[in-house]
Design an enzyme around this catalytic site. Sequence first.
Site, PDB file in Angstrom:
ATOM      1  N   VAL A  99       0.816  -1.218   0.000  1.00 48.35           N
ATOM      2  CA  VAL A  99       0.000   0.000   0.000  1.00 48.35           C
ATOM      3  C   VAL A  99       0.850   1.269   0.000  1.00 48.35           C
ATOM      4  O   VAL A  99       0.433   2.306  -0.511  1.00 48.35           O
ATOM      5  CB  VAL A  99      -0.989  -0.029   1.192  1.00 48.35           C
ATOM      6  CG1 VAL A  99      -0.274   0.170   2.520  1.00 48.35           C
ATOM      7  CG2 VAL A  99      -2.082   0.993   1.004  1.00 48.35           C
ATOM      8  N   GLY A 139       1.634   3.626  -3.113  1.00 47.35           N
ATOM      9  CA  GLY A 139       0.752   4.691  -3.573  1.00 47.35           C
ATOM     10  C   GLY A 139       0.187   5.558  -2.473  1.00 47.35           C
ATOM     11  O   GLY A 139      -0.471   6.561  -2.738  1.00 47.35           O
ATOM     12  N   HIS A 140       0.413   5.217  -1.210  1.00 52.41           N
ATOM     13  CA  HIS A 140      -0.210   5.940  -0.083  1.00 52.41           C
ATOM     14  C   HIS A 140       0.831   6.228   0.987  1.00 52.41           C
ATOM     15  O   HIS A 140       0.786   5.602   2.047  1.00 52.41           O
ATOM     16  CB  HIS A 140      -1.342   5.095   0.490  1.00 52.41           C
ATOM     17  CG  HIS A 140      -2.315   5.853   1.320  1.00 52.41           C
ATOM     18  ND1 HIS A 140      -2.166   6.077   2.668  1.00 52.41           N
ATOM     19  CD2 HIS A 140      -3.479   6.441   0.986  1.00 52.41           C
ATOM     20  CE1 HIS A 140      -3.202   6.747   3.135  1.00 52.41           C
ATOM     21  NE2 HIS A 140      -4.016   6.973   2.128  1.00 52.41           N
ATOM     22  N   PHE A 141       1.638   7.076   0.927  1.00 54.94           N
ATOM     23  CA  PHE A 141       2.029   7.949  -0.178  1.00 54.94           C
ATOM     24  C   PHE A 141       3.511   7.731  -0.385  1.00 54.94           C
ATOM     25  O   PHE A 141       4.227   7.600   0.598  1.00 54.94           O
ATOM     26  CB  PHE A 141       1.745   9.411   0.161  1.00 54.94           C
ATOM     27  CG  PHE A 141       0.281   9.667   0.456  1.00 54.94           C
ATOM     28  CD1 PHE A 141      -0.622   9.847  -0.588  1.00 54.94           C
ATOM     29  CD2 PHE A 141      -0.200   9.697   1.754  1.00 54.94           C
ATOM     30  CE1 PHE A 141      -1.963  10.090  -0.328  1.00 54.94           C
ATOM     31  CE2 PHE A 141      -1.543   9.926   2.013  1.00 54.94           C
ATOM     32  CZ  PHE A 141      -2.437  10.115   0.981  1.00 54.94           C
ATOM     33  N   ILE A 175       1.835   6.591   4.822  1.00 52.27           N
ATOM     34  CA  ILE A 175       0.840   6.566   5.895  1.00 52.27           C
ATOM     35  C   ILE A 175      -0.066   5.367   5.644  1.00 52.27           C
ATOM     36  O   ILE A 175      -0.601   5.211   4.549  1.00 52.27           O
ATOM     37  CB  ILE A 175       0.015   7.869   5.933  1.00 52.27           C
ATOM     38  CG1 ILE A 175       0.931   9.058   6.246  1.00 52.27           C
ATOM     39  CG2 ILE A 175      -1.111   7.767   6.961  1.00 52.27           C
ATOM     40  CD1 ILE A 175       0.237  10.407   6.151  1.00 52.27           C
TER      41      ILE A 175
END
Length: 159
Positions: free
Chosen positions: A54, A57-59, A64
């Site tokens: 994750v 892309g986050h971030f 986070i």
Amino acid sequence: MEQNHQNLQSQFFIEHILQILPHRYPMLLIDRVVELEANKKIVAYKNITFNEDVFNGHFPDKPIFPGVLIVEGMAQTGGFLAFTSLWGFDPEIAKTKIVYFMTIDKVKFRIPVTPGDRLEYHLEVLKHKGMIWQVGGTAQVDGKVVAEAELKAMIAERD
């Protein structure tokens, strides 16, 4: 057959969790159950690492852990509590059941969760009747509340 498992063991490792919950990588969000009191409460955790997909892309520049995944981890923890309260540690029955979450209420996010954190889920049974369970609690890092929620779930037959 529904039973009441008051003398259930209180700790479960990943090999046990995999036998009860149907979730698998990348959606299994519990590493260990460290406290369980049937029909009352549960404490479980997930170690958050930079290697989580994750974070691509986050971030990318400020990783986070997504709040929706924190709530999903709480839901999985609540489902584990409900199942083991009814049937104990029974992998054969687990193959025939699935937990569906019906409502998620009073969600609040307080502090971001980042790589290196040990995300603990602290949940207690608010009420239950038959196969309907309502749990509430917090997600914590280092004893600080990072999120809170109330969740209602139904245990159903897996088709």
